[in-house]
Every structure is written in C-alpha cells, then in structure tokens.
Design an enzyme around this catalytic site. Structure first.
Site, PDB file in Angstrom:
ATOM      1  N   ASP A  16       0.819  -1.214   0.000  1.00  0.00           N
ATOM      2  CA  ASP A  16       0.000   0.000   0.000  1.00  0.00           C
ATOM      3  C   ASP A  16       0.852   1.261   0.000  1.00  0.00           C
ATOM      4  O   ASP A  16       0.685   2.145  -0.856  1.00  0.00           O
ATOM      5  CB  ASP A  16      -0.938   0.014   1.206  1.00  0.00           C
ATOM      6  CG  ASP A  16      -1.981  -1.082   1.154  1.00  0.00           C
ATOM      7  OD1 ASP A  16      -1.737  -2.102   0.479  1.00  0.00           O
ATOM      8  OD2 ASP A  16      -3.035  -0.942   1.786  1.00  0.00           O
ATOM      9  N   ARG A  97      -0.847   2.935  17.757  1.00  0.00           N
ATOM     10  CA  ARG A  97      -1.152   4.032  16.835  1.00  0.00           C
ATOM     11  C   ARG A  97      -0.841   5.417  17.391  1.00  0.00           C
ATOM     12  O   ARG A  97      -0.294   6.259  16.679  1.00  0.00           O
ATOM     13  CB  ARG A  97      -2.612   3.946  16.370  1.00  0.00           C
ATOM     14  CG  ARG A  97      -2.923   2.708  15.528  1.00  0.00           C
ATOM     15  CD  ARG A  97      -1.903   2.512  14.423  1.00  0.00           C
ATOM     16  NE  ARG A  97      -2.196   1.382  13.562  1.00  0.00           N
ATOM     17  CZ  ARG A  97      -1.350   0.412  13.290  1.00  0.00           C
ATOM     18  NH1 ARG A  97      -0.147   0.409  13.854  1.00  0.00           N
ATOM     19  NH2 ARG A  97      -1.674  -0.552  12.457  1.00  0.00           N
ATOM     20  N   ASP A 126      -7.984   2.430  12.062  1.00  0.00           N
ATOM     21  CA  ASP A 126      -6.720   3.166  12.122  1.00  0.00           C
ATOM     22  C   ASP A 126      -6.803   4.561  11.519  1.00  0.00           C
ATOM     23  O   ASP A 126      -6.101   5.469  11.959  1.00  0.00           O
ATOM     24  CB  ASP A 126      -5.604   2.363  11.440  1.00  0.00           C
ATOM     25  CG  ASP A 126      -5.080   1.238  12.317  1.00  0.00           C
ATOM     26  OD1 ASP A 126      -5.343   1.275  13.533  1.00  0.00           O
ATOM     27  OD2 ASP A 126      -4.425   0.331  11.789  1.00  0.00           O
ATOM     28  N   SER A 178      -3.636 -10.451   6.256  1.00  0.00           N
ATOM     29  CA  SER A 178      -3.220  -9.098   6.601  1.00  0.00           C
ATOM     30  C   SER A 178      -2.723  -9.135   8.036  1.00  0.00           C
ATOM     31  O   SER A 178      -3.470  -9.525   8.944  1.00  0.00           O
ATOM     32  CB  SER A 178      -4.395  -8.124   6.470  1.00  0.00           C
ATOM     33  OG  SER A 178      -4.034  -6.837   6.948  1.00  0.00           O
TER      34      SER A 178
END
Length: 411
Positions: A16, A97, A126, A178
């Site tokens: 990505d 995060r 996220d 993932s």
C-alpha cells in the site's frame, strides 16, 4: 488540496505505502518524506526500508526507534487501567497508533511539511486513530488518505500500478493474510478467517505454538511489580521493552496468549482477527494477582470501571484527550500500592499465578483462616447483616402490609 509542498507519509514498506509514494508525487507535485516507526515489528520488515522508500520516489526516509517509548509510555499506563476491549482484546494495534502518530507529527513539523498521509483504508479503525491524533497535536496539518480518494480497489490494482512505473515491490498476489505486528502483539486477519465458521489453521499463528504442541512440562517465571509496573523477570531488572521481549519468547513456546475474536469496529462493521499477545498475557495475569492482594472491594470495582472506559478510549483513538489524562491519573493513584512478586505457571496455552505476595497486601491469614482464631468475633456479623439487609426488610414489611389491606389511602 492546494498549497502542499511537502508530505510526510507513515510508511511501512508494504504494498500500500509503496504505491502511495508515487501516487502522492503525481497528484500533489510535492516532496515526499517517508516516516518509519519502529514499534517492535518483525525485523525483516525494516531491512532495507530506507532504500525501498527512495526507490519508490521518496526524497528522504526517517526511521524512528519507538520501542521503549511504546512500552513505557503507552503499554504500561494501559495495563494499570486494566483495559481489555470487549472482554479479550489486549489492544495491541490500538496502543501503537498514538505513539506512531505523535512521532510522525513531530517529524512533519520538524521537516516543515504541509501535510501527512497514511495507508489506512476507509473501512478500518486506524484512519480515525491517526487523524484523531493529528487533530489533537497539529490541526494545521492537512491529512491525505489515498484509500478514500484513489480508484484502486485491490492488490491487483496496486501491483499493476507499481509495475507500470517500474517500481520494485516484493509483494505478490499469493499473500492471503493481513498482519500487523509490534512489540506487544501480532494480529492476523483475512484468508480463512473471513468466514467465522472456519477454524484458524496453524498458518495463522506466528508467535505461539498450539497448546497440543507445547512442552509437556510447565515453566515458571517470577515477575516483580512496583507501582503497577513490571520491573524485573526472575529478579533480573530490565527495561520495559526488554521485559516484554523476554516474556514473549518464554510464553510463546507454551502457547500462551492466543485469542480468536469477532470485534465491533468503530465504523460499525464487525471484523474477525486472531491476536497473539504472549508476554502481555503474562503481565496482565501478574498485575491482576497483585490487585487481588492489595485493592479493597470498592477500589477494585472502580479500577474495573476505569479499565472498561479506557479500553474504548484507546480502541477509538482518543489518547490525546483530557479524558485520557484523567483516567491515567486515577489508575496511577490506584497503582501506588501495587507492589509485590508473582510466580506464574505457563503450561499448554494457559498462564496461572501460583504464588503472590505484597508488602501492601490486605490479606490476613489470621482473619481468613477456617481454623480457630482470636481476632474475629463471628457474632459481630449479625449486626452487620441486619444493617446491610435493612432496605430489603423494610420493603418486605411494606409489601406484606399492602397485601393484607393495610393501605387505606384510597376509597
């Protein structure tokens, strides 16, 4: 967006973000700085990452080691609150995060950037966590979220995009899972997990062995806790990150810390994930053991309320808020007396506290014994029970009075 000359991208080196770098250059004619946060992910993911970012079109790649900060400033405070999302999830991705976003914002300000960008999809949590942190820390920065803008929708699209521009990428169409890893945990989604009727195959699990394959002999580990923080393993003082790494290795080989859950995302959908948190599961068991000794009943109930609220706060990306500060301050106050030692048994996927002691323990063998004692007069319980049940007795007497026609207020 206009007036954007430099963009800092949260870069992982995966498919990505490898596609995002050239896409940003094409659509914004801006300088791209790749920002890599080392929060303890797999070392292979970081190998050669600077060169990969430059090859994709970045002018610079910043790699920031956040491992100790992550565990000390984010994991440990969360542990003291007792936060567990929806009963089982120990918040591995959620806790990482804010430390990543904070460091990225600091890098963007230091670089004189106009915007930050990320590779979060429009379906996940996220995007909220990253952008919530930016809003709280540097609201002047613009945010670019390509997955909510571009017309690419699949891995095939991204691979074709990179191939057309002769940008190297190791990603292939064969990848079915993932994954997200940091020092605290590794999560796995996708593949057979997309059907909740499928049992996870062993290919899902990366850090832990199946309980059936774990050693037939248990292993014991002693943890030292000071003010609600684990400070030593088997009497060896280590940094928070070192402690976590040690426990990950030791607990993982016993299959400790596996969960398979279907959770509620912020955006409204449910998602299934398999999480492995071996060292963290041992830490949590140790802290609960010390709490059992030290906290009185109302204080423990209050701590549990804090944990429930904080689990949603962390999951929802509200770390940089007044509420977060208030809950952490309360948890720190409760943890002042959480000192002691715990011996834990790791065996066939389970961890159990087998021995525990604290200088602040409220447990007294003299009072709790089933044998003869001279410190507790059992007859005193009668008065306590009469007062404790007073409201129930008054209600019952009122109902009995009503039943025999004692209420003459009408007619």
């Amino acid at each position: 967006m206009s007036g954007i000359n430099k963009i800092v991208l949260a870069y992982s080196g995966g498919l990505d973000t490898s596609a995002i770098i050239p896409w940003l250059k094409e659509h914004y004619d801006a300088e791209i700085v790749a920002f890599v946060a080392d929060v303890g992910q797999e070392r292979d993911d970081l190998e050669g990452i600077e060169q990969k970012a430059i090859a994709s079109g970045a002018t610079k790649c910043i790699v920031k080691d956040l491992r100790e900060e992550f565990v000390k400033e984010y994991v440990y405070p969360t542990l003291k609150t007792g936060a567990v999302y929806e009963g089982t999830y120990l918040l591995g991705t959620s806790m990482a995060r804010p430390v990543i976003a904070k460091a990225m914002v600091e890098a963007a300000l230091a670089e004189g950037a106009d915007a930050i960008s990320h590779g979060c999809t429009g379906k996940g949590n996220d995007q909220v966590r990253f952008e919530g942190a930016v809003a709280a820390l540097a609201p002047q920065l613009k945010v670019i979220a390509p997955w909510r803008i571009w017309d690419m929708r699949s891995r095939e699209d991204l691979l074709a995009y990179l191939e057309a521009r002769n940008i190297p990428c190791k990603a292939t169409l064969k990848k079915i899972y993932s994954r997200d890893a940091n020092a605290w945990h590794i999560s796995t989604e996708g593949g057979e997990l997309e059907s909740t009727w499928n049992e996870p195959s062993e290919a899902v699990w990366q850090w832990t062995v199946a309980a059936e394959q774990a050693p037939d002999q248990p292993e014991y580990v002693k943890l030292t806790v000071v003010k609600g923080e684990v400070v030593a393993v088997d009497d060896q003082k280590l940094t928070p990150h070192q402690i976590l790494m040690t426990l990950n290795e030791r607990a993982g080989k016993h299959g400790v810390g596996r969960i398979d859950i279907t959770e509620n995302r912020m955006v409204g959908m449910k998602s299934r994930g398999c999480y492995e948190t071996p060292g963290g599961t041992v830490m949590v068991a140790a802290l609960r053991a010390i709490e059992e000794l030290v906290l009185d009943r109302p204080t423990r109930a209050w701590r549990e309320k804090l944990g429930a609220e904080f689990s949603h706060l962390v999951y929802d990306g509200r770390w940089f808020t007044p509420l977060c500060k208030a809950i952490v301050a309360s948890a720190n106050a409760i943890a002042e007396d959480l000192d002691g030692e715990v011996v834990l048994k790791m065996y066939k996927g389970q961890v159990t506290a087998t021995q525990k002691k604290s200088p602040n323990s409220l447990y007294s063998e003299d009072f709790a014994t089933f044998g003869a004692d001279e410190v507790y007069d059992q007859s005193h319980a009668e008065g306590f029970i009469r007062l404790y049940t007073l409201a129930s007795r008054i209600r019952a007497m009122k109902e009995q009075h009503m039943a025999i026609g004692g209420d003459h207020t009408h007619g």
